[in-house]
Write a protein that holds these residues in place. Structure first.
Motif, PDB file in Angstrom:
ATOM      1  N   TYR A  44     -12.144   1.087  -0.774  1.00 58.75           N
ATOM      2  CA  TYR A  44     -12.107   1.383  -2.656  1.00 58.75           C
ATOM      3  C   TYR A  44     -11.272  -0.025  -2.805  1.00 58.75           C
ATOM      4  O   TYR A  44     -11.288  -1.118  -3.864  1.00 58.75           O
ATOM      5  N   GLY A  45      -9.840  -0.415  -2.161  1.00 61.92           N
ATOM      6  CA  GLY A  45      -8.746  -0.776  -2.309  1.00 61.92           C
ATOM      7  C   GLY A  45      -9.712  -2.780  -1.977  1.00 61.92           C
ATOM      8  O   GLY A  45      -8.964  -2.898  -2.419  1.00 61.92           O
ATOM      9  N   ASN A  80     -13.368   5.796  -0.472  1.00 60.07           N
ATOM     10  CA  ASN A  80     -12.129   6.501  -0.584  1.00 60.07           C
ATOM     11  C   ASN A  80     -10.564   4.501  -0.061  1.00 60.07           C
ATOM     12  O   ASN A  80     -10.362   4.156  -0.138  1.00 60.07           O
ATOM     13  N   ARG A 101      -6.105  -2.135   4.324  1.00 57.38           N
ATOM     14  CA  ARG A 101      -5.834  -3.040   3.579  1.00 57.38           C
ATOM     15  C   ARG A 101      -4.412  -4.217   4.089  1.00 57.38           C
ATOM     16  O   ARG A 101      -4.213  -5.449   3.463  1.00 57.38           O
ATOM     17  N   ALA A 135       1.125  -1.030  -0.289  1.00 57.86           N
ATOM     18  CA  ALA A 135       0.525  -0.500   0.153  1.00 57.86           C
ATOM     19  C   ALA A 135       0.478   0.946   0.048  1.00 57.86           C
ATOM     20  O   ALA A 135       2.471   1.328   0.255  1.00 57.86           O
ATOM     21  N   MET A 136       0.312   2.228  -0.792  1.00 58.60           N
ATOM     22  CA  MET A 136       1.720   3.184  -0.799  1.00 58.60           C
ATOM     23  C   MET A 136       0.382   4.631  -0.596  1.00 58.60           C
ATOM     24  O   MET A 136      -0.812   5.097  -0.160  1.00 58.60           O
ATOM     25  N   ARG A 192      -6.679   4.849   3.911  1.00 59.15           N
ATOM     26  CA  ARG A 192      -6.400   3.653   2.907  1.00 59.15           C
ATOM     27  C   ARG A 192      -5.348   2.866   2.395  1.00 59.15           C
ATOM     28  O   ARG A 192      -5.638   1.483   2.073  1.00 59.15           O
TER      29      ARG A 192
END
Lengths: 362, 282, 293
Positions: free
Chosen positions: A98-99, A95, A150, A78-79, A146
Motif C-alpha cells: 500500500y505504501g 498491506n 519502503r 517508515a514506522m 510494510r
C-alpha cells in the motif's frame, strides 16, 4: 540512512508541556532506543519525528533538513506500531504494497520489493491471508515488512513487541536486531522494557517526565548511571538505594548504625557528616567471605530460586531497610535466616541526596 | 433455558406458531383475496383459500391499474417507489457518511455547531414540519420531482451518529499508518474507511430502504401528478375511491406488490436488518 | 474528541459536511423557523395579508374543543398502542428466546410486519374488518356483535390501535430479544438453583433486568404512535367517525392542507416539536444513566 537531530524540542498540549526541551543527535545507521516509564514522553517524541505530532517548539532536523512542517509522507520514514495497525480488510500482500502504491511505484518494482521483504521475513506462504488469520508474531512480521519494502532512510518502532507473549518477544527482538544490522538503517526504537532496550541499542536514551536523563552506550549507562532514576530504571532486579552518612573524612560510610563500609581512599570528603544515597546493584552483593570484610547482616524474607541464580529479598538487621540480592544458585537459605552480605567498594554508586545526581569519583 | 422438559418445549413452539399465524393473518387474507375475481369478494363470507385469478389480477394491476379506482398501471408506481427508496437510502448513507467522516477525523472551526445542526434534525420529523416543508419545496419548484420527493427526507442524524460511533471505534493507529504510507484524507476514506464500513452500510441500507419505500405522507403532499405517484401513497386512491364498488381483488394485489419489495429486502438481508435496527434505534 | 488523530485541510471538512448542512438548513431548519413564525401570525388562505397576533393561535388551540379532543384521542391512542405492542413484543421475544430449532424462521416471520408500510397495513386490516365483507365482522356476527367502525367511534379507535400495534410488535420483539440474550445465563441458572420457577424468575429477575429496554421502547413507541401512524388513520378512518381517531399529526395535515389554516397548523407543529424535544431529552437523560449502569 540518515542523521536525526533534535534541538530544544518541546511539546505542549493546551498549555501543558509534556516534553521539556530535548537535545539529541543520532548518527547514520545507529540503532537508538528510547526507554522510560509510560507517560515519559518517549512515544510523543517518536511521533514528532514521524510527523504525526506537531512540534510545539524547537527543531527536528533530518539529514540536515528542517522537517518540522513536513508531512509524514515526505519524510522518507517508515514506522512499526504497537498494535501493528495492519489494514484489516487487506491481505498481507496488499498491506505491504500500500505504501509503495501511494508513492506511485510501478507494479513490477512493487512486486519485486514485496517478494524480497516477504522472503526476508518468511512471509511468502502467507501473502494472501488477511491479518485476522495470522498469529501475533506473523502480524508483527507483516508490520515489519510494510516498513522495509519502503526502503526508508529511517525506521521508527513504537513499542513493537509489547503485544507479544514472552517467548515470541525474545525471538522477534533477535530478528529486529539482525534485520537492522543487515539493512543498516538509522532506527529509533521506543520501549518501556529495559531488557529490550539494553539488548537492542547502540545508543540508549533514558527518558523521564519529558526530559532526557542520560544518553550513552547501554553498558556505560548500566555501569555509570548519572541519576537515581536511571540507576533504578536500568537493571533488573532494580538497584538498592540506602541513605547513609559519611564519616572519617570521607573514607567511611555508615549504612545502618555500626554497619560500615570503608572506602579505599577519602572519596567523599565534601560530604563529611552528611547524608548521601548509596546504590548497590543486587548482583553486586555477595556472601561475605571472611570476618574482616565489611559486611552487613540481612534477615531473609523471601527466596526466589530461579535455577540460574537465587534472588533474596530481606531487610538489613536492626532497620526496616529493604534489600534485594542476586546470589549464585548454590546458596541455600530460608526465610527467617540471617545472611552476612558484602559488596566491593568499587561497585558502589553514590548520589547526592538533594539533586539525586551521581557523585563523581570512583 | 434452564428447564428441559419436552412438554414445555412443545408448548413454546405451539404458542409461537399460533402467535405467528395470527400475526400474519392479514397478509394471508390479502394474498387470498388477490387471487380471486371481484365477484367472489362482493359478499361475506370471503373465501379462505386462494383462487385462480392470480395471473389475471396481477397482470391487470401491473399493466392497467384498477379500472374502477381510475389508477395508473402499478408498474409505474413501483418504479417511482424504487427510485424514491433507493434515492433516500443511498442519499442518506452517502451524505451522513461523509459528514460523519468530517466530524470525526478533522478538527475545524464550527465543528460543534455543525454537529448540533445535524443533531437538531432528530427533533424535526417530516410529519411535524409537513406544511412549512411543503411550502419550501413548492417555492423551490420541486413539487412533482424526484428531488422534491427525496431531498426533504434525506438528512438523517441517526445515520450520521451511527457512522460517527463506528468511526470512533477504528483504532487511531490505522490512521497513523495510513499517513506514514502516504495516504491523504480522501485516499484513507476510500481505501480504508469505506471497505471497513461495509456491514454498517448494508445495515443502514436495509433500514433506510424500508423507511424510504414506506413513506406515505410526504409523497401524498409533494406530488400532485399521477405520474409521480408511489405505490404506497397510490393505495390511498384505490381505497378512498368514492361511489365505487371496491375491487378488493385488485386492491389486494396492489397491496401485496407494495409490501413485497421491502419484505424481500428485509428477509434477504435479515442479518444486517437486525444489526441496523438495533444500532440505529430510530 | 480524540487526541491528535486528525487530518488537516482548510476546505475539505467543510466540503464534506456541506450536503448534509445544506439539506438540514433548507428542509429542516427553514421549515421549522417558518412554522414558528407562522404560528404567531394570522394569514388568509392565499397569503395576501398576514397579521402578527402573538400567541393568539396557541390560545385559540387550547380553547378549541376539537384540539382538546384530538389531544385526548392521541394520548389514549398512543398509550394503548404502546402497551399492546410492548406486551406483544415481549411475549414473542420470551418464546423465541426459548427455542433453538427453527429460530431463524420464527424470527424472520416475526419481524415481517415491520417491513409493511403503515398505509399498507391499514389497507390489509381495512379489508379484514370491512363491515360489509370483512371476515372478522362476519365471525363476530355469530356472537351477535355488530361491527361497523365507520359509524362506531370506539370500534374505529380500537381498530387503528390494533393496526398500529401490529406494526410495532416486530420492532419491540427484536429489542426485547436482544435484551433477553444480553442477560447472563449464570443469573438465571443461579435463580433456578435458588428454587425459583420459570414464572417467578421472569417477574423477579428477567423483567427488572429488561427495564432499560422497556423504558427505551416506551419512548420509541410513543413517538411512533404520535408520528408514524398517519398512513393508517388516513387509509382506514380519515380521522372519523366524528373525529374519534383524529390524532394531532392528522389534525395538522387536515387543518393545513384541507382547512388552509396555516397559522393554526403551524402552532400545532410547534407544539409537537416541543413534545419531541421533551421525549428526546428524556431518552438521552435516560441513556446517560444506562451507560453508567
Amino acid at each position: 540512512m540518515a542523521t536525526i537531530e533534535f534541538k530544544q524540542v518541546r511539546k505542549r498540549y493546551n498549555d501543558i508541556e509534556v516534553i521539556h526541551g530535548i537535545d539529541l543527535a543520532i548518527n547514520r545507521g545507529q540503532f537508538v532506543v528510547i526507554v522510560g516509564p509510560s507517560g515519559c514522553g518517549k512515544s510523543t517524541l517518536l511521533r514528532m519525528v514521524a510527523g504525526l505530532e506537531e512540534v510545539s517548539a524547537g527543531e527536528i532536523i533530518i539529514n540536515g533538513q528542517l522537517v518540522n512542517d513536513l508531512p509524514p509522507k515526505k519524510r522518507d520514514i517508515a514506522m512499526v506500531f504497537q498494535n501493528y495497525a495492519l489494514y484489516p480488510h487487506m491481505s498481507v500482500y496488499e498491506n505491504m504494497e500500500y505504501g509503495l502504491k501511494m508513492r506511485g511505484f510501478d507494479r513490477k518494482e512493487i512486486k519485486f520489493r514485496v517478494m524480497k521483504a516477504a522472503k526476508i521475513l518468511q512471509l511468502e506462504s502467507l501473502l494472501k491471508r488477511k491479518p485476522r488469520d495470522l498469529s501475533g508474531g506473523q502480524r508483527q512480521r507483516v508490520a515489519m515488512g510494510r516498513a522495509i519494502v519502503r526502503e526508508p532512510s529511517i525506521f521508527l518502532f513504537d513499542e513493537p513487541l509489547s503485544n507479544l507473549d514472552a517467548k515470541l518477544r525474545v525471538e522477534m527482538r533477535l530478528e529486529i536486531y539482525k534485520l537492522q544490522r543487515e539493512l543498516a538503517v538509522t532506527s529509533l526504537y521506543v520501549t518501556h522494557d529495559q531488557v529490550e532496550a539494553m539488548t537492542l541499542a547502540d545508543i540508549l536514551v533514558v527518558m523521564n517526565k519529558g526530559i532526557i536523563e542520560q544518553v550513552g552506550k547501554p553498558l556505560d549507562i548500566y555501569k555509570r548511571p548519572t541519576t537515581v532514576f536511571v540507576a533504578g530504571f536500568i537493571g533488573s532486579p532494580a538497584m538498592n538505594f540506602i541513605k547513609s552518612t559519611v564519616y572519617d573524612r570521607g573514607q567511611t560510610i555508615s549504612i545502618i548504625d555500626q554497619q560500615l563500609i570503608h572506602l579505599p581512599y577519602p572519596l567523599l570528603k565534601q560530604y563529611e557528616e552528611t547524608e548521601i544515597i548509596v546504590g548497590i546493584r543486587p548482583e553486586a552483593l555477595q556472601i561475605a567471605q571472611s570476618r574482616d570484610q565489611d559486611q552487613f547482616k540481612v534477615k531473609v524474607e523471601v527466596v526466589e530460586a530461579l535455577g540460574s541464580d537465587t534472588i533474596v529479598y530481606g531487610r538489613i538487621a536492626g532497620s526496616g531497610q529493604q534489600l534485594v540480592a542476586k546470589l549464585t544458585s548454590n546458596i541455600v537459605t530460608h526465610p527467617g535466616e540471617y545472611l552476612a552480605l558484602s559488596v566491593k567498594p568499587e561497585q558502589l554508586h553514590f548520589f547526592d541526596c538533594d539533586t539525586e545526581k551521581r557523585i563523581l569519583g570512583i | 433455558m434452564v428447564e428441559k422438559s419436552i412438554g414445555l418445549k412443545i408448548c413454546t413452539h405451539l404458542c409461537l406458531v399460533i402467535g405467528i399465524i395470527i400475526l400474519l393473518l392479514p397478509i394471508y387474507f390479502a394474498w387470498v383475496a388477490s387471487t380471486h375475481s371481484v365477484k367472489d369478494l362482493l359478499v361475506a363470507p370471503i373465501p379462505l383459500t386462494p383462487g385462480h385469478q392470480f395471473l389475471h389480477n396481477y397482470y391487470t394491476v401491473l399493466t392497467q391499474g384498477s379500472e374502477g379506482g381510475g389508477s395508473d398501471p402499478v408498474i409505474f408506481m413501483l418504479r417511482n417507489s424504487l427510485i424514491m427508496a433507493l434515492g433516500i437510502a443511498l442519499g442518506k448513507i452517502i451524505i451522513s457518511m461523509i459528514s460523519a467522516y468530517a466530524i470525526v477525523y478533522f478538527a475545524f472551526p464550527f465543528r460543534k455547531l455543525f454537529f448540533w445542526l445535524i443533531f437538531s434534525t432528530l427533533m424535526l420529523p417530516v410529519q411535524v414540519r409537513i406544511v412549512p416543508t411543503f411550502q419550501v419545496v413548492a417555492s423551490l419548484n420541486l413539487l412533482n420531482t424526484y428531488s422534491g420527493l427525496i431531498l426533504p427526507l434525506i438528512a438523517s442524524a441517526t445515520a450520521t451518529f451511527l457512522f460517527r460511533q463506528f468511526f470512533m471505534t477504528i483504532p487511531t493507529e490505522l490512521i497513523d499508518a495510513a499517513k506514514m504510507d502516504g495516504a491523504g484524507p480522501m485516499r484513507f476514506f476510500v481505501d480504508v474507511l469505506l471497505p471497513l464500513s461495509k456491514t454498517n452500510i448494508a445495515a443502514l441500507f436495509v433500514i433506510m430502504f424500508i423507511y424510504g419505500w414506506n413513506q406515505y405522507l410526504w409523497p401524498l403532499v409533494a406530488t400532485t401528478s399521477d405520474q409521480m405517484n408511489t405505490i404506497v401513497m397510490g393505495m390511498q386512491k384505490l381505497t378512498l375511491a368514492v361511489d365505487q364498488i371496491p375491487e378488493w381483488n385488485l386492491i389486494m394485489a396492489t397491496a401485496i406488490l407494495a409490501l413485497l419489495p421491502p419484505v424481500l429486502v428485509m428477509l434477504i438481508m435479515q442479518r444486517w436488518f437486525v444489526k441496523g435496527l438495533l444500532e440505529v434505534e430510530k | 474528541m480524540r487526541k491528535n488523530v486528525c487530518f488537516k485541510s482548510a476546505y475539505l471538512p467543510y466540503l464534506l459536511v456541506l450536503p448534509q448542512i445544506v439539506i438540514t438548513l433548507l428542509f429542516f431548519i427553514w421549515p421549522a423557523l417558518q412554522a414558528i413564525s407562522e404560528s404567531v401570525v394570522i394569514q388568509d388562505p392565499f397569503g395576501l395579508y398576514s397579521r402578527f397576533v402573538w400567541f393568539h393561535n396557541f390560545v385559540t388551540l387550547f380553547t378549541n374543543t376539537d384540539y382538546i379532543n384530538s389531544l385526548i384521542v392521541t394520548l389514549i391512542f398512543s398509550l394503548a398502542v404502546t402497551i399492546l405492542s410492548l406486551v406483544g413484543g415481549l411475549f414473542f421475544a420470551v418464546l423465541a428466546n426459548r427455542v433453538t430449532r427453527g429460530k431463524r424462521i420464527y424470527n424472520a416471520l416475526l419481524i415481517l410486519p415491520y417491513a409493511v408500510a403503515p398505509a399498507i397495513a391499514g389497507v390489509l386490516f381495512r379489508f379484514l374488518f370491512d363491515p360489509a365483507i370483512g371476515i372478522f365482522p362476519y365471525w363476530l356476527h355469530y356472537f351477535h356483535y355488530t361491527w361497523n367502525f365507520t359509524i362506531n367511534s370506539r370500534q374505529a379507535l380500537f381498530l387503528i390501535v390494533i393496526i398500529s400495534a401490529w406494526q410495532q410488535v416486530s420492532y419491540n420483539f427484536l429489542f426485547y430479544l436482544a435484551g433477553l440474550q444480553a442477560i447472563p445465563r449464570s443469573l438465571i441458572e443461579s435463580a433456578a438453583l435458588d428454587g425459583a420457577g420459570p414464572f417467578r424468575r421472569f417477574w423477579s429477575i428477567i423483567f427488572p433486568l429488561l427495564s432499560p429496554t422497556t423504558f427505551f421502547l416506551i419512548v420509541i413507541n410513543m413517538l411512533y404512535a404520535f408520528f408514524d401512524t398517519f398512513g393508517i388513520i388516513q387509509i382506514v378512518t380519515q380521522g372519523g367517525p366524528a373525529n374519534a381517531t383524529q390524532t394531532l399529526v392528522y389534525k395538522i395535515y387536515q387543518d393545513g392542507f384541507m382547512g388552509l389554516d396555516f397559522g393554526g397548523s403551524a402552532a400545532q407543529s410547534v407544539i409537537l416539536m416541543l413534545v419531541i424535544i421533551v421525549l428526546t431529552i428524556i431518552q438521552f437523560k435516560f441513556f446517560e444513566r444506562s451507560i453508567e449502569y
